[in-house]
Write a protein that holds these residues in place. Structure first.
Motif, PDB file in Angstrom:
ATOM      1  N   ASN A  60      20.459  12.647  -5.659  1.00 39.35           N
ATOM      2  CA  ASN A  60      20.487  13.769  -6.448  1.00 39.35           C
ATOM      3  C   ASN A  60      19.369  14.782  -6.117  1.00 39.35           C
ATOM      4  OD1 ASN A  60      23.283  13.478  -7.367  1.00 39.35           O
ATOM      5  ND2 ASN A  60      22.259  12.830  -9.418  1.00 39.35           N
ATOM      6  N   SER A  61      18.477  15.190  -6.994  1.00 38.68           N
ATOM      7  CA  SER A  61      17.178  15.975  -6.803  1.00 38.68           C
ATOM      8  C   SER A  61      15.979  15.119  -6.294  1.00 38.68           C
ATOM      9  CB  SER A  61      17.022  16.973  -7.849  1.00 38.68           C
ATOM     10  OG  SER A  61      16.759  16.193  -8.893  1.00 38.68           O
ATOM     11  N   LEU A  62      16.210  13.910  -6.247  1.00 38.51           N
ATOM     12  CA  LEU A  62      15.000  13.068  -6.047  1.00 38.51           C
ATOM     13  C   LEU A  62      15.093  12.285  -4.748  1.00 38.51           C
ATOM     14  CD1 LEU A  62      14.148  11.748  -9.526  1.00 38.51           C
ATOM     15  CD2 LEU A  62      12.808  13.440  -8.375  1.00 38.51           C
ATOM     16  N   VAL A  63      13.848  12.158  -3.977  1.00 39.26           N
ATOM     17  CA  VAL A  63      13.856  11.425  -2.628  1.00 39.26           C
ATOM     18  C   VAL A  63      12.888  10.206  -2.856  1.00 39.26           C
ATOM     19  CG1 VAL A  63      13.254  11.565  -0.206  1.00 39.26           C
ATOM     20  CG2 VAL A  63      14.331  13.443  -1.406  1.00 39.26           C
ATOM     21  N   PHE A  64      13.209   9.056  -2.514  1.00 38.88           N
ATOM     22  CA  PHE A  64      12.665   7.797  -2.937  1.00 38.88           C
ATOM     23  C   PHE A  64      12.286   7.218  -1.457  1.00 38.88           C
ATOM     24  CE2 PHE A  64      14.868   8.269  -6.690  1.00 38.88           C
ATOM     25  CZ  PHE A  64      14.128   8.293  -7.806  1.00 38.88           C
ATOM     26  N   VAL A  65      11.106   7.308  -1.179  1.00 41.02           N
ATOM     27  CA  VAL A  65      10.593   6.297   0.193  1.00 41.02           C
ATOM     28  C   VAL A  65       9.842   5.190  -0.307  1.00 41.02           C
ATOM     29  CG1 VAL A  65       9.158   6.456   2.306  1.00 41.02           C
ATOM     30  CG2 VAL A  65      10.392   8.591   1.463  1.00 41.02           C
ATOM     31  N   ASN A  66      10.391   3.936   0.053  1.00 41.22           N
ATOM     32  CA  ASN A  66      10.033   2.520  -0.456  1.00 41.22           C
ATOM     33  C   ASN A  66       9.297   1.823   0.946  1.00 41.22           C
ATOM     34  OD1 ASN A  66      11.011  -0.513  -0.919  1.00 41.22           O
ATOM     35  ND2 ASN A  66       9.272   0.152  -1.986  1.00 41.22           N
ATOM     36  N   ILE A  67       7.888   1.533   0.710  1.00 39.76           N
ATOM     37  CA  ILE A  67       7.483   0.494   1.839  1.00 39.76           C
ATOM     38  C   ILE A  67       6.902  -0.707   1.321  1.00 39.76           C
ATOM     39  CG2 ILE A  67       5.861   0.839   3.872  1.00 39.76           C
ATOM     40  CD1 ILE A  67       5.946   3.800   3.509  1.00 39.76           C
ATOM     41  N   SER A  68       6.976  -1.805   2.258  1.00 40.83           N
ATOM     42  CA  SER A  68       6.412  -2.961   1.636  1.00 40.83           C
ATOM     43  C   SER A  68       6.063  -3.675   2.785  1.00 40.83           C
ATOM     44  CB  SER A  68       7.232  -3.817   0.661  1.00 40.83           C
ATOM     45  OG  SER A  68       6.569  -4.908   0.260  1.00 40.83           O
ATOM     46  N   SER A  69       4.897  -4.425   2.884  1.00 39.80           N
ATOM     47  CA  SER A  69       4.595  -5.319   3.741  1.00 39.80           C
ATOM     48  C   SER A  69       3.306  -6.174   3.531  1.00 39.80           C
ATOM     49  CB  SER A  69       4.393  -4.843   5.177  1.00 39.80           C
ATOM     50  OG  SER A  69       3.202  -3.795   5.257  1.00 39.80           O
ATOM     51  N   GLU A  70       2.808  -7.268   4.349  1.00 40.01           N
ATOM     52  CA  GLU A  70       1.823  -7.976   3.801  1.00 40.01           C
ATOM     53  C   GLU A  70       0.608  -7.171   4.346  1.00 40.01           C
ATOM     54  OE1 GLU A  70       1.396 -12.893   3.761  1.00 40.01           O
ATOM     55  OE2 GLU A  70       1.629 -11.894   5.818  1.00 40.01           O
ATOM     56  N   PHE A  71      -0.420  -7.069   3.259  1.00 40.02           N
ATOM     57  CA  PHE A  71      -1.792  -6.424   3.404  1.00 40.02           C
ATOM     58  C   PHE A  71      -1.583  -4.803   3.769  1.00 40.02           C
ATOM     59  CE2 PHE A  71      -2.175 -10.695   4.757  1.00 40.02           C
ATOM     60  CZ  PHE A  71      -2.791 -11.374   3.817  1.00 40.02           C
ATOM     61  N   LEU A  72      -0.523  -4.363   3.176  1.00 40.54           N
ATOM     62  CA  LEU A  72      -0.097  -2.923   3.391  1.00 40.54           C
ATOM     63  C   LEU A  72      -1.404  -1.987   2.890  1.00 40.54           C
ATOM     64  CD1 LEU A  72       2.007  -0.681   4.405  1.00 40.54           C
ATOM     65  CD2 LEU A  72       2.729  -0.762   2.241  1.00 40.54           C
ATOM     66  N   LEU A  73      -1.618  -2.407   1.844  1.00 42.86           N
ATOM     67  CA  LEU A  73      -2.649  -1.666   0.922  1.00 42.86           C
ATOM     68  C   LEU A  73      -3.893  -2.417   0.466  1.00 42.86           C
ATOM     69  CD1 LEU A  73       0.129  -0.702  -1.878  1.00 42.86           C
ATOM     70  CD2 LEU A  73      -0.650   0.707   0.110  1.00 42.86           C
ATOM     71  N   SER A  74      -4.100  -3.838   0.762  1.00 44.59           N
ATOM     72  CA  SER A  74      -4.974  -4.529   0.291  1.00 44.59           C
ATOM     73  C   SER A  74      -6.454  -4.006   0.607  1.00 44.59           C
ATOM     74  CB  SER A  74      -5.066  -6.001   0.693  1.00 44.59           C
ATOM     75  OG  SER A  74      -3.679  -6.408   0.201  1.00 44.59           O
ATOM     76  N   ALA A  75      -6.831  -3.724   1.957  1.00 48.01           N
ATOM     77  CA  ALA A  75      -8.106  -3.207   2.394  1.00 48.01           C
ATOM     78  C   ALA A  75      -8.460  -1.993   1.657  1.00 48.01           C
ATOM     79  CB  ALA A  75      -7.981  -3.199   3.796  1.00 48.01           C
ATOM     80  N   ARG A  76      -7.785  -1.027   1.481  1.00 50.05           N
ATOM     81  CA  ARG A  76      -7.850   0.464   1.437  1.00 50.05           C
ATOM     82  C   ARG A  76      -7.974   0.388  -0.309  1.00 50.05           C
ATOM     83  NH1 ARG A  76      -9.988   3.373   4.869  1.00 50.05           N
ATOM     84  NH2 ARG A  76      -9.598   5.404   3.518  1.00 50.05           N
ATOM     85  N   MET A  77      -7.375  -0.539  -1.051  1.00 48.65           N
ATOM     86  CA  MET A  77      -7.427  -0.663  -2.468  1.00 48.65           C
ATOM     87  C   MET A  77      -8.335  -1.685  -3.048  1.00 48.65           C
ATOM     88  SD  MET A  77      -3.226  -0.297  -3.637  1.00 48.65           S
ATOM     89  CE  MET A  77      -3.683  -0.480  -5.219  1.00 48.65           C
ATOM     90  N   GLY A  78      -9.345  -2.331  -1.981  1.00 47.88           N
ATOM     91  CA  GLY A  78     -10.212  -3.181  -2.678  1.00 47.88           C
ATOM     92  C   GLY A  78     -10.049  -4.350  -2.891  1.00 47.88           C
TER      93      GLY A  78
END
Length: 256
Positions: free
Chosen positions: A70-88
């Motif tokens: 309906n009125s919401l759009v969800f974009v989902n992303i997942s992979s190994e070390f996708l965020l680790s470096a930038r999140m500390g």
């Protein structure tokens, strides 16, 4: 849901050359870094649509998709070390490839969150939730354990390899304890995009992922190039549809 769609497609497309899974959904959920970006759709929209979860690329790399409810759009992303470096959190400085497998070593961590977490320019979302997942099988490893025991990381662990979810606001980065609400970001009218714009950005992200995989796995370069051509065609079709919409609007209102 993303893994469930992957299994569902395998059941419905038994003639496709899809790898045979050797795990269940509950063995895959929460195993790698992940995030969800939420955007507004038209307020009165009545639609249920899934994009990027039924093509050859998703069959071999089920790491991203888009869901419209309906009125919401969800974009989902997942992979190994996708965020680790930038999140500390811990990430490897060395990687090696043998056949189709990637091996990582020499872990380090900055213990400091740096924006943006994603090294790809998605549109600013109304809601965004990020979560780093530690390597549960390496928690006692010699070069991994000291990093995990650091106060910055230890204070954010919630069990196993999972860490607290994280959001970003004008006030900065915020890690949330269980059950804490996630704030909504205000968006100016010019920040709202047509639905097809989110399709295009998702497929552009997938194209960059394929380019990285092509360099990382030289033995699969020919096959990955094939997936890249398929994905590029999807981008071209989506961009063509936006041009068609603009032309129709212009024809209906030539003075506008």
């Amino acid at each position: 849901m993303r893994i469930g769609l992957w299994f569902g497609n395998m059941m419905l497309n038994k003639d496709w050359p899809i790898p045979e899974p050797n795990f269940y959904i509950d063995q895959r959920v929460g195993q790698k870094d992940r995030c969800v970006l939420v955007y507004p759709n038209e307020p009165d929209a009545q639609v249920l649509n899934i994009t990027g979860a039924s093509d050859p690329m998703f069959m071999y790399l089920p790491s991203s998709f888009m869901l419209v409810v309906n009125s919401l759009v969800f974009v989902n992303i997942s992979s190994e070390f996708l965020l680790s470096a930038r999140m500390g959190f811990p990430y490897p400085r060395k990687t090696s490839v043998k056949g189709t497998r990637r091996y990582v070593s020499d872990f380090t961590a900055t213990f400091n969150a740096r924006q943006p977490f994603l090294r790809f320019e998605f549109y600013p979302p109304r809601w965004a939730v990020y979560q780093t997942v530690l390597l549960e099988g390496s928690l006692d490893a010699e070069d991994y354990k000291p990093l995990v025991e650091h106060e910055y990381i230890a204070s954010k662990r919630i069990g196993g390899g999972r860490t607290q979810i994280c959001t970003v606001s004008p006030d900065g980065v915020k890690f949330h304890a269980g059950g804490a609400p996630v704030e909504k970001a205000e968006m100016a009218d010019r920040g709202l995009k047509p639905l097809v714009a989110y399709y295009i950005r998702l497929f552009e992200y997938r194209q960059r992922t394929l380019a990285q995989s092509r360099e990382e796995f030289p033995e699969m370069r020919k096959f990955i190039s094939y997936l890249g051509r398929f994905n590029a065609e999807a981008i071209a079709q989506a961009k063509g549809s936006t041009v068609s919409v603009r032309r129709r609007v212009r024809d209906l209102n030539p003075e506008g």
